[in-house]
Each structure stands twice: as structure tokens, then as C-alpha cells.
Design an enzyme around this catalytic site. Structure first.
Site, mmCIF file in Angstrom:
data_model
loop_
_atom_site.group_PDB
_atom_site.id
_atom_site.type_symbol
_atom_site.label_atom_id
_atom_site.label_comp_id
_atom_site.label_asym_id
_atom_site.label_seq_id
_atom_site.Cartn_x
_atom_site.Cartn_y
_atom_site.Cartn_z
ATOM 1 N N LYS A 73 -11.788 -15.677 6.843
ATOM 2 C CA LYS A 73 -10.431 -15.467 6.321
ATOM 3 C C LYS A 73 -9.479 -16.598 6.733
ATOM 4 O O LYS A 73 -8.746 -17.138 5.897
ATOM 5 C CB LYS A 73 -9.918 -14.111 6.818
ATOM 6 C CG LYS A 73 -8.568 -13.706 6.261
ATOM 7 C CD LYS A 73 -8.271 -12.263 6.460
ATOM 8 C CE LYS A 73 -8.191 -11.697 7.815
ATOM 9 N NZ LYS A 73 -8.900 -12.032 8.958
ATOM 10 N N THR A 75 -10.343 -19.586 7.758
ATOM 11 C CA THR A 75 -10.845 -20.809 7.125
ATOM 12 C C THR A 75 -10.348 -20.917 5.687
ATOM 13 O O THR A 75 -9.932 -21.993 5.232
ATOM 14 C CB THR A 75 -12.384 -20.814 7.156
ATOM 15 O OG1 THR A 75 -12.820 -20.618 8.499
ATOM 16 C CG2 THR A 75 -12.934 -22.117 6.637
ATOM 17 N N ARG A 96 -1.894 -16.622 12.939
ATOM 18 C CA ARG A 96 -1.648 -16.092 14.280
ATOM 19 C C ARG A 96 -2.204 -17.019 15.356
ATOM 20 O O ARG A 96 -3.078 -17.831 15.102
ATOM 21 C CB ARG A 96 -2.303 -14.713 14.445
ATOM 22 C CG ARG A 96 -1.691 -13.636 13.587
ATOM 23 C CD ARG A 96 -2.492 -12.357 13.680
ATOM 24 N NE ARG A 96 -3.818 -12.508 13.086
ATOM 25 C CZ ARG A 96 -4.823 -11.656 13.264
ATOM 26 N NH1 ARG A 96 -4.648 -10.595 14.037
ATOM 27 N NH2 ARG A 96 -5.977 -11.850 12.681
ATOM 28 N N LYS A 107 -15.843 -13.155 20.061
ATOM 29 C CA LYS A 107 -15.480 -13.795 18.801
ATOM 30 C C LYS A 107 -15.479 -15.315 18.881
ATOM 31 O O LYS A 107 -15.814 -16.012 17.923
ATOM 32 C CB LYS A 107 -14.103 -13.299 18.355
ATOM 33 C CG LYS A 107 -13.653 -13.844 17.004
ATOM 34 C CD LYS A 107 -12.284 -13.307 16.640
ATOM 35 C CE LYS A 107 -11.793 -13.897 15.318
ATOM 36 N NZ LYS A 107 -10.438 -13.461 14.979
ATOM 37 N N ALA A 275 -4.969 -6.563 15.201
ATOM 38 C CA ALA A 275 -4.921 -6.056 13.833
ATOM 39 C C ALA A 275 -5.382 -4.608 13.724
ATOM 40 O O ALA A 275 -4.996 -3.912 12.785
ATOM 41 C CB ALA A 275 -5.762 -6.936 12.923
ATOM 42 N N PHE A 303 -8.219 -8.723 10.013
ATOM 43 C CA PHE A 303 -9.341 -7.880 9.615
ATOM 44 C C PHE A 303 -9.347 -7.619 8.106
ATOM 45 O O PHE A 303 -8.836 -8.416 7.333
ATOM 46 C CB PHE A 303 -9.355 -6.581 10.423
ATOM 47 C CG PHE A 303 -9.701 -6.784 11.874
ATOM 48 C CD1 PHE A 303 -10.738 -7.631 12.246
ATOM 49 C CD2 PHE A 303 -9.003 -6.143 12.875
ATOM 50 C CE1 PHE A 303 -11.074 -7.824 13.576
ATOM 51 C CE2 PHE A 303 -9.330 -6.338 14.219
ATOM 52 C CZ PHE A 303 -10.363 -7.176 14.566
ATOM 53 N N PHE A 383 -21.496 -20.134 1.300
ATOM 54 C CA PHE A 383 -22.470 -20.498 2.323
ATOM 55 C C PHE A 383 -23.630 -21.217 1.640
ATOM 56 O O PHE A 383 -23.934 -20.964 0.468
ATOM 57 C CB PHE A 383 -22.987 -19.253 3.061
ATOM 58 C CG PHE A 383 -22.047 -18.730 4.114
ATOM 59 C CD1 PHE A 383 -22.359 -18.835 5.463
ATOM 60 C CD2 PHE A 383 -20.851 -18.128 3.757
ATOM 61 C CE1 PHE A 383 -21.499 -18.342 6.435
ATOM 62 C CE2 PHE A 383 -19.975 -17.635 4.719
ATOM 63 C CZ PHE A 383 -20.309 -17.748 6.071
ATOM 64 N N TRP A 411 -15.152 -24.988 3.545
ATOM 65 C CA TRP A 411 -15.772 -25.199 4.853
ATOM 66 C C TRP A 411 -16.479 -26.556 4.880
ATOM 67 O O TRP A 411 -16.384 -27.293 5.864
ATOM 68 C CB TRP A 411 -16.774 -24.072 5.145
ATOM 69 C CG TRP A 411 -17.386 -24.156 6.506
ATOM 70 C CD1 TRP A 411 -16.905 -23.624 7.673
ATOM 71 C CD2 TRP A 411 -18.612 -24.832 6.854
ATOM 72 N NE1 TRP A 411 -17.742 -23.929 8.723
ATOM 73 C CE2 TRP A 411 -18.798 -24.675 8.253
ATOM 74 C CE3 TRP A 411 -19.559 -25.556 6.120
ATOM 75 C CZ2 TRP A 411 -19.895 -25.201 8.927
ATOM 76 C CZ3 TRP A 411 -20.655 -26.097 6.794
ATOM 77 C CH2 TRP A 411 -20.813 -25.911 8.180
#
Length: 558
Positions: A73, A75, A96, A107, A275, A303, A383, A411
Site C-alpha cells: 500500500k 509502495t 505515516r 514488519k 490502524a 491496513f 509481482f 516497485w
């Protein structure tokens, strides 16, 4: 094929002096308070000066329910911001700040990934500009002053069994969840049971992220309920007299932080409430300032959309008077397969049937978001294992839902991988088709608000709450808190309160374990299931792999 790690890419970034980044938004150097060469705070004086300007377009990036496969998210938020700038739009990003707890826990860092990152990555994921430390200090000053008040005679007649204000630290430490303080005899005070939460779960964090200015900040801090008397009368922070000193500690932390993307575009990184416990959005002051300086502002909510987007709409937008123009819903082929029942180890194999089985999770989020009156675009975060047939299956499903899905390769390719998404998002934002409205009105009863979220967003059959909880909600309504919005605290992994229930479940119930009044932040927290306000470290915490190399560079952070 070998890829550079995120931290290697960030280390190779050709950063520009922060004054040049400020110039892109019309911020003169005297209004930037630098922290080194590549990050700065924006002065309150400048923020006050631009309030009369019109607002740009607000774009929210949210996601499906998170899976171990990852969604990307942040990214995508960064990639979209870079993409908008690449097609000639004046855009800024608002995200954030990262908490130290997740960085050293499970994480890892949180600043985007690949060639869609915000830098300086190491500093952002560690101490940054000290905002979290200031919030921790302000929170614990109040804790110390409460115990000190009780020690010196307890003029307010606080019931020591009903002190609601716990302490905080910005680290995962399960040993501090439930503790006894003030042991050791008369000189150390009166023993009582309490505990620690993680800093991002502090009401002070939520307040800083919702406050409009320093005066509003102090007022909100003063409204924090810290304890109760034996007669159940609420004791506020202002009664303890801590609100002024807390505001002093938070004076600099209130000013938004300006940094840059890998492509040298402006990014505001400010605030970081949990979140699934709090409202999970960056600060109101950062978002509203960015809207005065850029034509398009891309922000994210934590999230999945059932938590982050719902709270963004019903808490942040409601309180700040914001109206989003477009929503980007992030999904991955891998996550669709996991929702369709594929094990993580088998995600690399093509499985169109599993994607079709997992798409209802995506579909429900689309349906929910449209219910707020905002148009939705799905960003498929690419991906390398994705196949054309799998991508097409998602595009076809989204088209059936009346939206469109766009494949994004940010990405690997940076802004070049989001040009199509950026072009479409700008068209939608400029079209004026958004007709935003929150899910429920202020005047609706508190329990009815909870039921509305549970039935319309989670698609639950019912809310389970015992008489004690219902009586507490009615009591708060009688005390004048009935107009507050609801902040649901539940697992992020499912629409339900069962983290193992993937997809788009129906026929489930939402059990309420506890309700908490965050009178300073201005919402009622409803805790469902086993939500921890102080996480623990996993068996193999990320901290085990973090260290300095022979060149003195940080390794393993991301």
C-alpha cells in the site's frame, strides 16, 4: 535474477537538498526547519499563511485485507505520487511515520519499497525528527503527574483502582502489558496495577494527528479522561494541570515533516496512530497543508479498507472537513490466491481458479468504498510471478464490479510503472464525480453507529454486547459524548473478528469485549476480539538481523 534490496536502493538515491524539495511546493527556505540536509519541518507560521488558498484534489490509497503475501500500500502511494508528477501534475504524498516496535519486531521498516520509496529510509524508520519520542514523553509526563497528585494528598479524590491512563513506550514488550507500580514503601507512592501500551496506541498520538493547531491540541489534551473518582466522576487531564506542559513537549512535533521520494518529489511524513486500535491515518495538519500546496495529494490509510478507509472517512474526513476525490484500492495477484485458499509456499504457480475464488474479498472492498460516494480504481501491484491470465482474471472481475483495475510496476520501474494509473486517477479526481458522505450521521446513537459499521462494512449479522457495555454507551450519550464517531479495534486480517476467516465472510457476529472513551481525540474505541495495545516480539524478531556493516551502514532494517 538478482534484485537490490530496498535499503540498497535507498542508499543509492540521488537526494536533493530539502530546500529544493520545499521550493517545488513554494515553501521558502526560512519556513523550513532542517534536520540535517534531507529532512525538515514546515513552520507553523507558513502553514497559517496558506490557509486561504484553495484545496487540491485528495486521493486515498487503501487496500484489501493484508495477507502474509504482502500488498504494497505504501509502495503504491509513493509510486502514484511519483507517477502524477511524471505526467506533469503538481503532486505531494502524505504518509505515516514508522513505529520502532514493528521495525524491530515482525514488519520491518515502512517507507515504500523497490523504486517507489521515501527517503532517507534509515532515519525515517528509526528516530526521524523525534516526534514519537515527544509523544512518548508527553504521555508519560501525564502518567507521572497523576501518580504525583495521588501521592501528595489526592485532592481530586481519584480512585486508585480507576486510573485509566497507562504508560507508553515505542517498542514491542509483552512483559509490560500488565504490571504493578509504586512498590517499595511509603516514599514510592501507593501500589496499583497498570501497564504499558505502545506509543502509536496512545491517545496523545491520535490527538496530535487530529489537532488543527496548537490551541486545538491543548484543548484536546485537556479533554483526555485519565481516571474516575469512587462516585465514577471523570477526572480530566486539565484537572491534573498537565495539558500546558504536554503541549510544550509537543510544540515541534506538531509541525509536519517534509522529505522526498527517490524521484525527488515532496512527501509529508507525519504522525502514526495504530490502524487497528486508533484511526490509522497521517496527521490532519500534514494533509490539509499539502492540499494548500499541491494540485493532487496522495495519502494512505492503514491496513485494509474495512479498517483504514472506514476510519479515514468517518473520523479524519468528518473531523477535518475533507472530501476525497478518488480512492485507489491496492491488490496483488498473490493475495487473491491466498484469499482463494492457496498456501504461501505455492503462490508462485499460476492458479486462475484460486484468483477467482479469492476476488470476493476485493469485490466487497470495492462495494464498501463506493458506499461512501467516492469512485474507486484498483491498482494491481505487480509481482514477477504474476501471469497474464491471472492479471486478466482480476481485471475482468473488477470490471464486473463496475470499476477498473490497472496493472502497476512501480516497485521495479518507479513512476514509469504508474503512468497509466496516475493518468486515470487524475481524470477521475478532476471530473468532480465524487459525492462523499460518511457512513453515519453524528446524531446517530453510539450502539447504532457500531451496528452500522458491523453490518454495512463487515457484513456481519449482529453485534454482541453485554448489558454493561450497552449501559456504558448510554451513559456516555447522557454525558454529551453521543455525537462522537466510532473507532473499531479489530483484527486487520479479516472482515470478521476472526483473523483466519479470509475472503468475504457472511453470517458472522461482532463481539465487543470493551469500549473506551477517547474524549480528547474525539472518538469511542470499540475493542473486538483479542486486540493487543502492547504487541510482543515474534520468535525471530527483525532486530536479530539488524546491525552495522564494516562501513558503518545499517543492514537488515528493510
Amino acid at each position: 535474477m538478482s534484485f537490490k534490496s530496498d535499503i540498497e536502493i535507498a542508499r543509492d538515491a540521488k537526494k536533493r537538498p530539502i530546500q529544493e524539495i520545499g521550493e517545488k511546493l513554494g515553501i521558502a527556505s526560512q519556513h523550513l526547519l532542517p534536520y540535517g540536509h534531507d529532512k525538515a519541518k514546515v513552520s507553523q507560521e507558513f502553514i497559517n499563511e496558506v490557509q486561504a488558498r484553495p484545496d487540491g484534489k485528495l486521493i486515498l490509497v487503501t487496500a484489501i485485507n493484508p495477507t502474509p503475501a504482502g500488498e504494497g500500500k505504501t509502495t503504491t502511494t509513493v509510486g502514484l505520487g511519483d507517477g502524477l508528477n511524471a505526467i506533469g501534475k503538481k503532486a505531494a504524498i502524505c504518509i505515516r511515520e514508522a513505529s520502532l516496535g514493528p521495525c524491530f519486531g515482525m514488519k520491518g521498516g515502512a517507507a515504500g519499497g523497490g523504486y517507489a520509496q521515501v527517503v532517507p529510509m534509515e532515519e525515517m524508520n528509526l528516530h526521524f525528527t523525534g516526534d514519537f519520542h515527544a509523544i512518548t514523553s508527553a504521555h508519560n509526563l501525564l502518567s507521572a503527574m497523576i501518580d504525583n497528585h495521588i501521592y501528595w494528598g489526592n485532592e481530586l479524590q481519584i480512585d486508585e483502582r480507576r486510573v485509566a491512563w497507562r504508560r507508553v513506550m515505542d517498542m514491542n514488550d509483552r512483559a509490560l502489558r500488565d504490571i504493578v507500580v509504586s512498590l517499595g514503601g511509603v516514599t514510592n507512592g501507593f501500589p496499583r496495577q497498570t501497564g504499558f501500551d505502545i506509543t502509536v496506541a496512545s491517545e496523545v498520538m491520535a490527538i496530535l494527528c487530529l489537532a488543527r493547531d496548537l490551541d486545538n491540541l491543548q484543548k484536546r489534551l485537556g479533554n483526555i479522561i485519565v481516571a474516575y473518582t469512587r462516585e465514577r466522576k471523570a477526572i480530566y487531564c486539565r484537572d491534573i494541570g498537565a495539558d500546558g506542559a504536554m503541549t510544550v513537549l509537543l510544540k515541534d512535533a506538531m509541525q509536519p515533516n517534509l522529505v522526498q521520494t527517490l524521484e525527488n518529489n515532496p512527501a509529508f511524513v507525519h504522525g502514526g496512530p495504530f490502524a487497528n486500535i486508533a484511526h490509522g491515518c497521517n496527521s490532519v495538519i500534514a494533509t490539509t497543508t499539502a492540499l494548500k500546496l499541491a494540485d493532487y495529494v496522495v495519502t494512505e490509510a492503514g491496513f485494509g479498507a474495512d479498517l483504514g478507509a472506514e476510519k479515514f472517512f468517518d473520523i479524519k474526513c468528518r473531523k477535518a472537513g475533507l472530501a476525497p476525490d478518488c480512492v485507489v484500492l491496492v491488490a496483488t495477484i498473490r493475495a487473491m490466491k491466498m484469499n482463494g485458499g492457496v498456501a504461501k509456499a505455492d503462490l508462485g504457480e499460476e492458479n486462475v481458479d484460486a484468483i477467482k475464488a479469492g476476488c470476493p474479498n476485493l469485490g466487497r472492498h470495492i462495494q464498501n468504498l463506493k458506499g461512501f460516494g467516492v469512485p474507486v480504481v484498483v491498482a494491481i501491484n505487480h509481482f514477477v510471478t504474476d501471469t497474464e491470465a491471472e492479471v486478466q482474471a482480476v481485471k475482468d472481475y473488477v470490471a464486473e464490479m463496475g470499476s477498473e483495475a490497472i496493472l502497476c510496476t512501480h516497485w521495479a520501474d518507479g513512476s514509469a510503472g504508474t503512468r497509466d494509473l496516475a493518468t486515470r486517477v487524475a481524470e477521475i479526481a478532476d471530473s468532480g464525480q465524487a459525492q462523499f458522505a460518511p457512513l453515519y450521521p453524528d446524531e446517530m446513537g453510539l450502539f447504532e453507529k457500531i451496528e452500522t459499521i458491523a453490518t454495512r462494512i463487515y457484513h456481519a449479522d449482529e453485534v454482541l454486547a453485554d448489558k454493561k457495555i450497552r449501559d456504558q454507551l448510554r451513559a456516555w450519550e447522557a454525558e454529551g459524548f453521543g455525537n462522537l464517531p466510532i473507532c473499531m479495534a479489530k483484527t486487520q486480517y479479516s472482515f470478521s473478528t476472526d483473523p483466519n476467516l479470509r475472503g468475504a465472510p457472511t453470517g458472522h457476529s461482532v463481539p465487543i469485549r470493551e469500549v473506551r472513551l477517547s474524549a480528547g481525540a474525539g472518538f469511542v474505541v470499540v475493542i473486538c476480539g483479542e486486540i493487543m495495545t502492547m504487541p510482543g516480539l515474534p520468535r525471530h524478531p527483525a532486530a536479530l538481523d539488524i546491525g552495522l556493516n564494516d562501513l558503518g551502514q545499517i543492514e537488515g532494517l528493510f
